[in-house]
Write a protein that holds these residues in place. Structure first.
Motif, PDB file in Angstrom:
ATOM      1  N   GLN A 164       0.808  -1.216   0.000  1.00  0.00           N
ATOM      2  CA  GLN A 164       0.000   0.000   0.000  1.00  0.00           C
ATOM      3  C   GLN A 164       0.844   1.270   0.000  1.00  0.00           C
ATOM      4  O   GLN A 164       0.317   2.349   0.189  1.00  0.00           O
ATOM      5  CB  GLN A 164      -0.921   0.002   1.234  1.00  0.00           C
ATOM      6  N   ASP A 165       2.147   1.117  -0.230  1.00  0.00           N
ATOM      7  CA  ASP A 165       3.011   2.290  -0.238  1.00  0.00           C
ATOM      8  C   ASP A 165       2.836   3.134  -1.487  1.00  0.00           C
ATOM      9  O   ASP A 165       3.326   4.258  -1.540  1.00  0.00           O
ATOM     10  CB  ASP A 165       4.482   1.866  -0.116  1.00  0.00           C
ATOM     11  N   THR A 166       2.201   2.589  -2.492  1.00  0.00           N
ATOM     12  CA  THR A 166       1.969   3.359  -3.709  1.00  0.00           C
ATOM     13  C   THR A 166       0.486   3.620  -3.873  1.00  0.00           C
ATOM     14  O   THR A 166      -0.354   2.834  -3.446  1.00  0.00           O
ATOM     15  CB  THR A 166       2.497   2.609  -4.949  1.00  0.00           C
ATOM     16  N   TRP A 167       0.187   4.739  -4.496  1.00  0.00           N
ATOM     17  CA  TRP A 167      -1.190   5.089  -4.818  1.00  0.00           C
ATOM     18  C   TRP A 167      -1.159   5.787  -6.174  1.00  0.00           C
ATOM     19  O   TRP A 167      -0.434   6.751  -6.362  1.00  0.00           O
ATOM     20  CB  TRP A 167      -1.778   6.001  -3.747  1.00  0.00           C
ATOM     21  N   CYS A 168      -1.929   5.247  -7.121  1.00  0.00           N
ATOM     22  CA  CYS A 168      -1.898   5.759  -8.492  1.00  0.00           C
ATOM     23  C   CYS A 168      -0.477   5.734  -9.055  1.00  0.00           C
ATOM     24  O   CYS A 168      -0.065   6.633  -9.793  1.00  0.00           O
ATOM     25  CB  CYS A 168      -2.478   7.165  -8.567  1.00  0.00           C
ATOM     26  N   GLY A 169       0.296   4.700  -8.650  1.00  0.00           N
ATOM     27  CA  GLY A 169       1.633   4.525  -9.192  1.00  0.00           C
ATOM     28  C   GLY A 169       2.705   5.370  -8.551  1.00  0.00           C
ATOM     29  O   GLY A 169       3.851   5.356  -8.999  1.00  0.00           O
ATOM     30  N   LYS A 170       2.369   6.099  -7.502  1.00  0.00           N
ATOM     31  CA  LYS A 170       3.349   6.983  -6.849  1.00  0.00           C
ATOM     32  C   LYS A 170       3.680   6.463  -5.450  1.00  0.00           C
ATOM     33  O   LYS A 170       2.797   5.989  -4.733  1.00  0.00           O
ATOM     34  CB  LYS A 170       2.799   8.414  -6.774  1.00  0.00           C
ATOM     35  N   TYR A 171       4.959   6.590  -5.057  1.00  0.00           N
ATOM     36  CA  TYR A 171       5.394   6.173  -3.734  1.00  0.00           C
ATOM     37  C   TYR A 171       5.159   7.278  -2.721  1.00  0.00           C
ATOM     38  O   TYR A 171       5.375   8.459  -3.003  1.00  0.00           O
ATOM     39  CB  TYR A 171       6.885   5.809  -3.758  1.00  0.00           C
ATOM     40  N   TYR A 172       4.702   6.908  -1.531  1.00  0.00           N
ATOM     41  CA  TYR A 172       4.384   7.887  -0.504  1.00  0.00           C
ATOM     42  C   TYR A 172       5.219   7.731   0.769  1.00  0.00           C
ATOM     43  O   TYR A 172       5.321   8.658   1.554  1.00  0.00           O
ATOM     44  CB  TYR A 172       2.893   7.792  -0.131  1.00  0.00           C
ATOM     45  N   ARG A 173       5.807   6.573   0.986  1.00  0.00           N
ATOM     46  CA  ARG A 173       6.582   6.368   2.217  1.00  0.00           C
ATOM     47  C   ARG A 173       7.947   7.025   2.087  1.00  0.00           C
ATOM     48  O   ARG A 173       8.618   6.904   1.062  1.00  0.00           O
ATOM     49  CB  ARG A 173       6.726   4.883   2.514  1.00  0.00           C
ATOM     50  N   GLN A 174       8.372   7.728   3.159  1.00  0.00           N
ATOM     51  CA  GLN A 174       9.661   8.403   3.163  1.00  0.00           C
ATOM     52  C   GLN A 174      10.786   7.392   2.976  1.00  0.00           C
ATOM     53  O   GLN A 174      10.799   6.328   3.590  1.00  0.00           O
ATOM     54  CB  GLN A 174       9.849   9.167   4.469  1.00  0.00           C
ATOM     55  N   GLY A 175      11.729   7.738   2.091  1.00  0.00           N
ATOM     56  CA  GLY A 175      12.857   6.861   1.843  1.00  0.00           C
ATOM     57  C   GLY A 175      12.670   5.912   0.682  1.00  0.00           C
ATOM     58  O   GLY A 175      13.620   5.243   0.259  1.00  0.00           O
ATOM     59  N   GLU A 176      11.442   5.800   0.157  1.00  0.00           N
ATOM     60  CA  GLU A 176      11.216   4.922  -0.989  1.00  0.00           C
ATOM     61  C   GLU A 176      11.846   5.539  -2.233  1.00  0.00           C
ATOM     62  O   GLU A 176      12.089   6.741  -2.314  1.00  0.00           O
ATOM     63  CB  GLU A 176       9.710   4.712  -1.202  1.00  0.00           C
ATOM     64  N   LYS A 177      12.059   4.691  -3.238  1.00  0.00           N
ATOM     65  CA  LYS A 177      12.698   5.160  -4.465  1.00  0.00           C
ATOM     66  C   LYS A 177      11.781   6.146  -5.189  1.00  0.00           C
ATOM     67  O   LYS A 177      10.561   6.097  -5.087  1.00  0.00           O
ATOM     68  CB  LYS A 177      12.998   3.979  -5.374  1.00  0.00           C
ATOM     69  N   GLU A 178      12.409   7.069  -5.913  1.00  0.00           N
ATOM     70  CA  GLU A 178      11.660   8.019  -6.714  1.00  0.00           C
ATOM     71  C   GLU A 178      11.363   7.397  -8.080  1.00  0.00           C
ATOM     72  O   GLU A 178      12.219   6.769  -8.687  1.00  0.00           O
ATOM     73  CB  GLU A 178      12.452   9.314  -6.890  1.00  0.00           C
ATOM     74  N   VAL A 179      10.140   7.575  -8.514  1.00  0.00           N
ATOM     75  CA  VAL A 179       9.709   7.025  -9.798  1.00  0.00           C
ATOM     76  C   VAL A 179       9.162   8.163 -10.655  1.00  0.00           C
ATOM     77  O   VAL A 179       8.304   8.927 -10.199  1.00  0.00           O
ATOM     78  CB  VAL A 179       8.624   5.943  -9.609  1.00  0.00           C
ATOM     79  N   GLU A 180       9.669   8.277 -11.870  1.00  0.00           N
ATOM     80  CA  GLU A 180       9.165   9.285 -12.795  1.00  0.00           C
ATOM     81  C   GLU A 180       7.734   8.937 -13.187  1.00  0.00           C
ATOM     82  O   GLU A 180       7.484   7.886 -13.791  1.00  0.00           O
ATOM     83  CB  GLU A 180      10.055   9.345 -14.040  1.00  0.00           C
TER      84      GLU A 180
END
Length: 324
Positions: free
Chosen positions: A24-40
């Motif tokens: 559940q760390d992603t929503w609509c393909g975006k990461y929200y938890r601090q420290g997770e990898k950045e995704v374009e």
């Protein structure tokens, strides 16, 4: 003494739960938890192409959507006339652009060609042109109106160049072929036949306009001129109805106390009695409603049933259909 089998089961349960949480760390393909990898995320808008020569920008739109019969006597169309090097919607080549040039703008309906207003303007953004609304009749469908720009020559004996365009469709016209046509929309509605909430959009200020829900006008659809329109910038949240809102009515009081001004209950609405209680409490607190039909917006029968059930609410702000 602890049972090894129970400890093993508990250990496996923690692994499963941890996996679910990570999922559940992603929503609509975006990461929200601090420290997770950045995704374009993609989907970036391309900047408009630049022109080496200056372009004339001409756009128009109605200031308010909608105007209401019995309340609004005058309509404003806001006109942009500017110089730009960006190939924007509504920009086109024009020779000899100088700050002292004058422009004639004519506004008329496209169905019968009736001229609503005509003004001479200079370069400038958000310039209002007013006209009385008694020239047209209120109706539920929009009027198509056309803005026509005439670049006035410095020499009065020279024939002006004529351009036509709007703020909805993109038309780039060459100075040699000034016969393009496009339309924008004017909404002039009868008073709300269902009473209560009517919401307007203010194009210049980029806000919604509402009336006090507790007023005798019922949020904008009732007694003429009883309560002024006020700007509203929605500030709130969406949340599950069945598993959250329906179980605790005090959530709404807490939301109001925290400064929120709207709530967006997410369906399904499994308990209609609880839904009525929630919506009643939102009205009492002055919380605006975003009504969600995400599971039914393609089903005309279901949409009709829900609209007929909700439309007399004095706090309905937005009809919501679907996300992306």
């Amino acid at each position: 003494m602890s049972n090894p089998l129970i400890l093993h089961v508990i250990f496996l349960l923690f692994i499963v739960l941890d996996t679910l949480v990570v999922g559940q760390d992603t929503w609509c393909g975006k990461y929200y938890r601090q420290g997770e990898k950045e995704v374009e995320p993609g989907g970036r808008y391309r900047p408009p192409e630049l022109s080496p020569d200056p372009l004339l920008l001409f756009r128009c739109d109605t200031e308010i959507k909608p105007y209401i019969h019995g309340e609004d006597k005058v309509a404003n169309v806001v006109v942009d006339i500017g110089i730009t090097h960006q190939n924007l919607s509504g920009s086109f080549p024009m020779l000899d652009i100088t700050p002292d040039r004058q422009f004639q703008v004519t506004i008329h309906t496209t169905d019968d060609g009736h001229t609503l207003a005509k003004e001479t303007l200079s370069l400038g953004m958000k310039q209002p042109i007013s006209f009385p609304l008694d020239q047209i009749q209120p109706r539920s469908s929009a009027y198509e109106i056309q803005c026509r720009l005439r670049v006035l020559p410095r020499d009065p004996t020279t024939k002006p160049v004529v351009y036509q365009m709007d703020s909805v469709e993109s038309i780039i016209m060459d100075v040699e072929t000034p016969d393009g046509t496009a339309v924008t929309r004017l909404y002039y509605l009868p008073p709300n036949p269902h009473g209560h909430s009517t919401v307007k959009m203010d194009v210049i200020r980029s806000v919604l306009l509402v009336r006090d829900q507790s007023s005798s006008s019922g949020g904008g659809g009732g007694v003429e001129g009883t309560t002024p329109w006020k700007p509203l910038i929605p500030f709130g949240f969406y949340t599950s109805f069945d598993n959250y809102l329906a179980k605790n009515l005090s959530i709404l009081d807490d939301a109001k106390q925290r400064g929120f001004n709207f709530v967006h209950p997410v369906p399904t609405f499994g308990n209609m009695t609880a839904l009525d209680l929630i919506l009643d409490r939102m009205e009492e607190l002055g919380l605006w409603l975003v009504y969600d039909m995400r599971w039914h917006y393609k089903n005309r029968t279901a949409v009709t049933e829900q609209v007929e059930r909700i439309r007399a609410r004095k706090n309905i702000l937005v009809w919501y259909t679907a996300d992306e």
